[in-house]
Design a protein around this motif. Structure first.
Motif, PDB file in Angstrom:
ATOM      1  N   PHE A  66     -14.701   0.885 -13.496  1.00 36.28           N
ATOM      2  CA  PHE A  66     -14.871   1.314 -11.938  1.00 36.28           C
ATOM      3  C   PHE A  66     -13.419   1.215 -11.446  1.00 36.28           C
ATOM      4  CE2 PHE A  66     -15.749  -0.387  -7.627  1.00 36.28           C
ATOM      5  CZ  PHE A  66     -16.607   0.721  -7.117  1.00 36.28           C
ATOM      6  N   GLY A  68     -11.215   2.809  -7.615  1.00 36.14           N
ATOM      7  CA  GLY A  68     -11.163   3.162  -6.087  1.00 36.14           C
ATOM      8  C   GLY A  68     -10.331   2.415  -5.420  1.00 36.14           C
ATOM      9  N   VAL A  71      -9.601  -1.548  -5.303  1.00 41.22           N
ATOM     10  CA  VAL A  71     -10.409  -2.033  -6.549  1.00 41.22           C
ATOM     11  C   VAL A  71      -9.249  -2.319  -7.636  1.00 41.22           C
ATOM     12  CG1 VAL A  71     -12.083  -1.524  -8.433  1.00 41.22           C
ATOM     13  CG2 VAL A  71     -12.290  -0.858  -5.980  1.00 41.22           C
ATOM     14  N   GLY A  77     -18.389  -2.014 -12.225  1.00 40.42           N
ATOM     15  CA  GLY A  77     -19.064  -1.247 -11.201  1.00 40.42           C
ATOM     16  C   GLY A  77     -20.454  -1.447 -11.057  1.00 40.42           C
ATOM     17  N   GLY A 110     -17.237  -4.336  -8.552  1.00 37.76           N
ATOM     18  CA  GLY A 110     -17.362  -3.945  -6.984  1.00 37.76           C
ATOM     19  C   GLY A 110     -18.511  -2.549  -7.270  1.00 37.76           C
ATOM     20  N   GLU A 112     -19.403   1.285  -4.755  1.00 31.33           N
ATOM     21  CA  GLU A 112     -19.049   2.130  -3.843  1.00 31.33           C
ATOM     22  C   GLU A 112     -20.580   2.779  -3.188  1.00 31.33           C
ATOM     23  OE1 GLU A 112     -17.010   5.394  -6.029  1.00 31.33           O
ATOM     24  OE2 GLU A 112     -18.957   6.365  -5.962  1.00 31.33           O
ATOM     25  N   ARG A 131     -15.434  -5.113   2.211  1.00 34.60           N
ATOM     26  CA  ARG A 131     -14.648  -4.031   1.943  1.00 34.60           C
ATOM     27  C   ARG A 131     -13.386  -3.933   1.691  1.00 34.60           C
ATOM     28  NH1 ARG A 131     -17.449  -0.591   6.871  1.00 34.60           N
ATOM     29  NH2 ARG A 131     -19.333  -1.291   6.994  1.00 34.60           N
ATOM     30  N   GLU A 134     -11.446   2.993   1.276  1.00 35.59           N
ATOM     31  CA  GLU A 134     -12.435   3.924   1.588  1.00 35.59           C
ATOM     32  C   GLU A 134     -11.589   5.355   1.063  1.00 35.59           C
ATOM     33  OE1 GLU A 134     -12.981   4.240   5.910  1.00 35.59           O
ATOM     34  OE2 GLU A 134     -13.568   2.474   5.989  1.00 35.59           O
ATOM     35  N   LEU A 149     -16.858   7.527   1.208  1.00 36.72           N
ATOM     36  CA  LEU A 149     -17.119   6.311   0.416  1.00 36.72           C
ATOM     37  C   LEU A 149     -16.422   5.227   0.942  1.00 36.72           C
ATOM     38  CD1 LEU A 149     -16.748   7.913  -3.162  1.00 36.72           C
ATOM     39  CD2 LEU A 149     -18.866   7.917  -1.975  1.00 36.72           C
ATOM     40  N   THR A 150     -17.296   4.139   1.076  1.00 33.80           N
ATOM     41  CA  THR A 150     -16.501   2.794   1.151  1.00 33.80           C
ATOM     42  C   THR A 150     -16.698   1.931  -0.092  1.00 33.80           C
ATOM     43  OG1 THR A 150     -17.365   2.969   3.299  1.00 33.80           O
ATOM     44  CG2 THR A 150     -16.826   0.784   2.515  1.00 33.80           C
ATOM     45  N   TYR A 151     -15.660   1.374  -0.399  1.00 29.93           N
ATOM     46  CA  TYR A 151     -15.691   0.415  -1.794  1.00 29.93           C
ATOM     47  C   TYR A 151     -15.926  -1.003  -1.108  1.00 29.93           C
ATOM     48  CZ  TYR A 151     -14.309   4.478  -4.291  1.00 29.93           C
ATOM     49  OH  TYR A 151     -14.283   5.798  -4.594  1.00 29.93           O
TER      50      TYR A 151
END
Length: 155
Positions: A66, A68, A71, A77, A110, A112, A131, A134, A149-151
């Protein structure tokens, strides 16, 4: 609510639930993903189901690799998390997330989320997920739009 490892025998119930979730919430985005093969992705390192009174009511899987914004390296993920509409509000989503968190041990975990499922975002925030970043999705929705997308990372 009981959480257990997913088995092949769960496939028919999970596809039926995913059909209902897709029709109600638009998840997954593509109707063509409402199928067993999408749920049994080779990148998953574990998968669980929630049951209530012996009936499957939810699903979560863990994906390796995962990545992002925000992250950390080596994170796993959350993937394919969904709960049957008839079981919403009964704690299945939280229980599935807890099972995944327990399974990863000390590894970072994590997920998303796109900009549309506000109930999902509220759940993650209520459970203490934070959070961390993004981005614009590398894939397009049915309208050709690349969702925001929000991580989140597990507490």
């Amino acid at each position: 609510m009981e959480i257990r490892l997913r088995t092949d025998d769960d496939a028919p119930a999970l596809v039926a639930i995913l059909t209902d979730v897709h029709e109600r919430d638009g998840y997954p985005v593509r109707r063509t993903n409402v199928r067993r093969e999408w749920l049994w992705d080779d990148s998953f390192v574990g998968a669980w189901v929630a049951t209530c009174d012996g009936a499957v009511v939810g699903h979560v899987a863990l994906a390796d690799g995962f990545a992002g914004p925000g992250v950390p390296d080596g994170a796993l993920g959350i993937s394919r998390l969904f709960v049957a509409p008839r079981a919403n509000g009964r704690g299945a989503g939280a229980a599935l997330l807890d099972a995944a968190r327990t399974a990863v041990g000390d590894r970072p975990l994590g997920l998303e989320v796109t900009d549309t499922p506000t109930a999902a975002r509220a759940l993650y925030e209520r459970l203490g997920w934070r959070r961390v970043g993004e981005a614009e999705a590398g894939w397009a929705d049915l309208d050709g739009r690349h969702p925001h997308l929000t991580y989140f990372m597990a507490p």
